[in-house]
Design an enzyme around this catalytic site. Structure first.
Site, mmCIF file in Angstrom:
data_model
loop_
_atom_site.group_PDB
_atom_site.id
_atom_site.type_symbol
_atom_site.label_atom_id
_atom_site.label_comp_id
_atom_site.label_asym_id
_atom_site.label_seq_id
_atom_site.Cartn_x
_atom_site.Cartn_y
_atom_site.Cartn_z
ATOM 1 N N ASP A 53 0.941 -1.350 -0.107
ATOM 2 C CA ASP A 53 0.191 -0.108 0.093
ATOM 3 C C ASP A 53 0.976 1.399 0.050
ATOM 4 O O ASP A 53 2.094 1.245 0.165
ATOM 5 C CB ASP A 53 -1.015 -0.090 1.215
ATOM 6 C CG ASP A 53 -1.694 0.994 1.214
ATOM 7 O OD1 ASP A 53 -2.431 1.756 0.109
ATOM 8 O OD2 ASP A 53 -2.205 1.482 2.359
ATOM 9 N N GLU A 58 2.655 5.018 -4.008
ATOM 10 C CA GLU A 58 2.484 6.065 -5.174
ATOM 11 C C GLU A 58 3.988 6.749 -5.462
ATOM 12 O O GLU A 58 4.042 7.009 -6.507
ATOM 13 C CB GLU A 58 1.401 7.360 -4.662
ATOM 14 C CG GLU A 58 0.173 6.730 -4.928
ATOM 15 C CD GLU A 58 -0.293 5.496 -3.689
ATOM 16 O OE1 GLU A 58 0.101 5.764 -2.684
ATOM 17 O OE2 GLU A 58 -1.017 4.674 -3.813
ATOM 18 N N ASP A 68 -8.882 3.856 -1.791
ATOM 19 C CA ASP A 68 -9.897 4.299 -0.793
ATOM 20 C C ASP A 68 -10.941 4.986 -1.246
ATOM 21 O O ASP A 68 -11.357 6.001 -1.413
ATOM 22 C CB ASP A 68 -9.195 5.363 0.077
ATOM 23 C CG ASP A 68 -8.083 4.849 0.801
ATOM 24 O OD1 ASP A 68 -7.811 3.382 0.908
ATOM 25 O OD2 ASP A 68 -7.107 5.406 1.500
HETATM 26 C C1 GLC Z 1 -4.441 3.480 3.126
HETATM 27 C C2 GLC Z 1 -4.950 1.994 2.260
HETATM 28 C C3 GLC Z 1 -6.242 1.534 3.261
HETATM 29 C C4 GLC Z 1 -5.392 1.076 4.378
HETATM 30 C C5 GLC Z 1 -4.748 2.517 5.160
HETATM 31 C C6 GLC Z 1 -4.269 2.128 6.319
HETATM 32 O O1 GLC Z 1 -5.493 4.393 3.206
HETATM 33 O O2 GLC Z 1 -5.510 2.559 1.005
HETATM 34 O O3 GLC Z 1 -6.751 0.363 2.421
HETATM 35 O O4 GLC Z 1 -6.546 0.571 5.433
HETATM 36 O O5 GLC Z 1 -3.944 3.019 4.279
HETATM 37 O O6 GLC Z 1 -3.087 1.178 6.158
#
Ligand code: GLC
Length: 790
Positions: free
Chosen positions: A430, A433, A508
């Site tokens: 995650d 980017e 998200d």
């Molecule tokens: C980001 C991710 C989400 C995750 C959060 C905490 O917002 O896209 O899926 O729950 O980070 O890790």
């Protein structure tokens, strides 16, 4: 910093203005000479520019241009999987005004002055795509290079004539319609929580699109990782153009005419998706965050108690010791191995999140192996002045790995031993980017240098490929650590080629109807962009959902490759049972149906691996000659045979459904419809309109609550005869876990059924592959009209 506060900050970060006017750019000069090699033609222009056309396949030509200087000898892309091609038959013809390259499928004509390139069908000479103006570049800095990178070079652009009825598809993950005609987009991987339709850019960059006109398709992959722009007739109805703020004009032209063929070639070029483990098609449950271990057990127990299928639980960032990747919090997860062992006995696997930010210890005396080793080996990113680059993410001040360094990728991959040793089944990448709370636009990172094969390039070039290389390091690490298992990696950001290493989800989203409606064009567009394994947080991530929204969300995702319910930290609970029995019962029905259809889904997934054609697809992929499918944003197909028309609005219990040519069976009632028309169907909350193509046979497995709970015996083939009384199916099977399928350990069975005077005759064709699934029965059920005969 409180996560809630961070989210609010992220939500307010801006969208890029799209103000590039390419008509002010300098045009490439006219052709003055030409050289030819075995597989390429290089044109030199009167301004010292060069254009190189390389013939890779009869339907694939690469165009590379260098403005006012020769084509550089260095030629490298992180996206490309295949660089060695067997040169196909081709010929060259020169006249005083033009140069023509002809393969068995494509005819490329280059007008010498001004230099204009056009692509036509070699057999029919029908024009497919033609330059609207010569390729151009920003000689005088008229278009601000927003990246302020001296190494980037200038803005480069190519512009094609826009057809009056030309449709545009693909371009990866965009919060937009399926058909991108008359819209424009920017690619600059961005953390955009709570994005809504029109927000652009978002997380991923896939600079590949498909043009479709009169049923004939071509593709263009602009392999340039700088911030790039695509305008499909938005700024002018004369042109569809693409450009980037630096780097090379470097694109690949694909010819169909079928979209499926283009997707196959694109997969050859940028890599075929490897088969994920079969359990990755199982139902997954997540939340930011389940902890401690006993909460994870409670979730699993609840699923089992309620007879709801479940294969995977995700551990979000709170499993770690203070957000330090490659650690477990000792109080919350004192014995991760005992936990994974226990869950394994219930048929459940754990996936852990791993973000790119490695915490920089605030206490100088703290020893944190990931930081210490990376620092010692000099694997972290630095600014141009030599300072360590210190972004701020969940752990606070952190560092990022320079994944362009092969040895750093190797090291990162090996760090995953702590997960594999503890029985963690997959990795969720995650924030790649990469997100930086100091500044989400990337401005603060512009002077960050990556090794990039010794080129020492900056963020301007490397931002969009950061996630690709992080996922690669993760995937290759898992491959090394567990060679007998297929890696399972999920990513949020990406660049073209990502399918070689990771599956994806759409980040998200919101728990809103608008966000749900976006799922369909986003999944289908990703499928048309070389990313077959896609999904979205079921129920939506941010905001308050409800039972109706959750049910309709499962009705969109229950046949998507990635089916995972996930929720933000400060959100309301939204596991399937949270809104009461009425909704839970409906969700159970759909999850059970997903598991029953796993033989069908897995067969469709293998098709994606082999051919690049995604399981979750827009109707136009199967019905490319039917203009009624070109703009359908609220219907999709799974494989060749199942059509879904979900409800993506509240309080709606009836909808119009477009059925393409042929005949169709209502999955629920078996009522047969003639296609080629719009029908109106009832869709109470219990029902998602679902149709099966007449002529299909759908393989159905046992009802089970996790993959492997029961043996696949029998496999039932539901026969949906076409008007002539025939149907056929393909079934793909392998061990579901190991990479042995790559060396032939699979079984592909083709089955046909035909109505005869004494009932149906079924023929099982010769099987392909060496995998032996063991003895199991095939059963056949014939669907006729509105009742089922056994
Ligand atoms: C980001 C991710 C989400 C995750 C959060 C905490 O917002 O896209 O899926 O729950 O980070 O890790």
């Amino acid at each position: 910093m409180k996560p809630l506060l961070v989210l609010t900050l992220l939500l307010t970060s801006g969208t890029f203005a799209f103000a590039q006017d390419i008509t002010t750019l300098e045009k490439i000069g006219s052709v003055v000479s030409l050289t030819k090699t075995d597989n390429a033609v290089t044109l030199t222009c009167n301004d010292n520019s060069q254009v190189q056309l390389t013939i890779l396949a009869p339907d694939l030509i690469r165009v590379r241009a260098s403005f006012t200087k020769p084509i550089p000898t260095k030629d490298h892309s992180w996206a490309i999987a295949k660089t060695e091609w067997t040169t196909p038959r081709w010929s060259l013809k020169e006249s005083t005004t033009s140069i023509t390259i002809t393969t068995d499928e494509l005819e490329v004509t280059i007008q010498r002055s001004p230099l204009l390139i056009s692509f036509s069908d070699a057999r029919t000479h029908q024009l497919l795509s033609a330059d609207e103006r010569p390729m151009s570049y920003d000689a005088n800095g008229r278009l601000a290079n927003m990246l302020f990178d001296p190494k980037a070079g200038s803005f480069v652009a190519a512009s094609k004539k826009l057809g009056f009825d030309e449709h545009f598809y693909g371009l990866g993950e965009k919060a937009a319609h399926l058909d991108k005609r008359r819209s424009s987009f920017v690619n600059w991987n961005s953390d955009t929580p709570g994005y809504v339709e029109g927000r652009d850019p978002i997380y991923q960059t896939i600079p590949f699109y498909i043009g479709l006109q009169r049923g004939i398709a071509y593709g263009i992959f602009f392999d340039n990782s700088y911030r790039s722009y695509f305008d499909f007739g938005k700024s002018s109805q004369q042109r569809a153009w693409f450009g980037a703020e630096g780097g090379e004009m470097n694109y690949y032209f694909f010819y169909g005419p079928s979209i499926k063929k283009i997707l196959g070639r694109y997969a050859d070029l940028t890599g075929h998706m490897p088969m994920p483990p079969l359990w990755a098609l199982g139902n997954q449950q997540s939340r930011w965050s389940y902890y401690p271990d006993t909460t994870v057990e409670e979730v699993v127990n609840e699923y089992r108690k309620r007879d709801l299928p479940l294969d995977v639980v995700h551990l979000d960032i709170d499993y770690m010791h203070g957000y330090r990747v490659f650690t477990f919090d000792k109080d919350r997860f004192p014995d991760p191995k005992a936990l994974t062992d226990k869950l394994a006995r219930q048929g459940v696997k754990l996936v852990t999140i791993v973000d790119p930010g490695i915490k920089r210890p605030t206490d100088k005396n703290e020893r944190y192996h990931a930081f210490d080793q990376g620092l010692e080996k000099n694997y972290f990113q630095h600014r141009r002045n030599g300072d360590l680059f210190v972004p701020r993410v969940w752990p606070g001040e952190s560092v990022f790995v320079d994944y362009t360094l092969p040895e750093a990728r190797q090291w990162w991959g090996n760090l995953h031993r702590v997960y594999t040793d503890n029985g963690i089944a997959g990795i969720w990448n995650d924030m790649n980017e990469p997100s930086d709370f100091v500044d989400q636009t990337g401005k603060n990172q512009l002077d960050v240098v990556s090794d990039d094969e010794g080129e020492k390039t900056t963020h301007a070039k490397n931002r969009n490929t950061f996630a690709l290389l992080m996922s690669r390091a993760t995937y290759e690490g898992l491959e090394r650590l567990r060679p007998d298992r297929r890696p399972y990696v999920i990513t949020r950001a990406a660049y073209a080629g990502i399918q070689r290493y990771a599956t994806m989800w759409t980040g998200d989203t919101n728990s809103t109807w608008d966000s749900l409606a976006l799922n369909v064009p986003m999944f289908t567009s990703l499928g048309l962009s070389g990313e077959p394994f896609v999904g979205s947080d079921v129920g939506g991530f941010i905001g308050r959902g409800n039972g109706e929204l959750l049910v309709r969300s499962y009705q969109v995702s229950f046949l998507a490759p990635f089916c995972r319910n996930h929720k933000v930290i400060d959100g309301y609970d939204q596991e399937p049972w949270r809104f009461g029995k009425y909704y839970e019962d409906i969700i159970r029905k759909y999850l059970k149906l997903r598991y029953a259809l796993l033989p069908y889904l897995y067969t469709a997934l293998e098709e994606a691996h082999r051919t690049g054609v995604p399981p979750f697809r827009p109707l136009l992929l199967n019905y490319q000659d039917d203009p009624s499918t070109y703009n359908l944003d609220d219907q999709f197909m799974v494989g060749d045979d199942i059509l879904l028309a979900p409800i993506v609005k509240p309080d709606v219990t009836r909808r119009l459904v477009y059925l393409p040519a042929g005949s169709w069976y209502d999955y629920w009632t078996n009522k047969k419809y003639a296609g080629g028309t719009m029908i109106s169907v009832e869709a109470p909350l219990e029902v998602v309109p679902m149709f099966v193509r007449a002529g299909a046979m759908i393989p159905v497995g046992p009802s089970q609550n996790y993959v492997g709970e029961k043996s696949s015996d029998p496999i039932t083939f539901n026969i949906y005869p076409d008007d002539g009384g025939s149907a056929s199916a393909t079934l793909y099977e392998d061990d579901g876990l190991s990479p042995a399928y790559k060396t032939g350990a699979f079984r592909r069975t083709t089955i046909t059924a035909r109505r005869g005077p004494d009932g149906f005759a079924v023929t099982i064709g010769p099987v392909q592959g060496t995998y032996n699934p063991g003895p199991r029965k095939f059963e056949f059920v014939v669907t006729t009209g509105e009742r089922v005969l056994r």
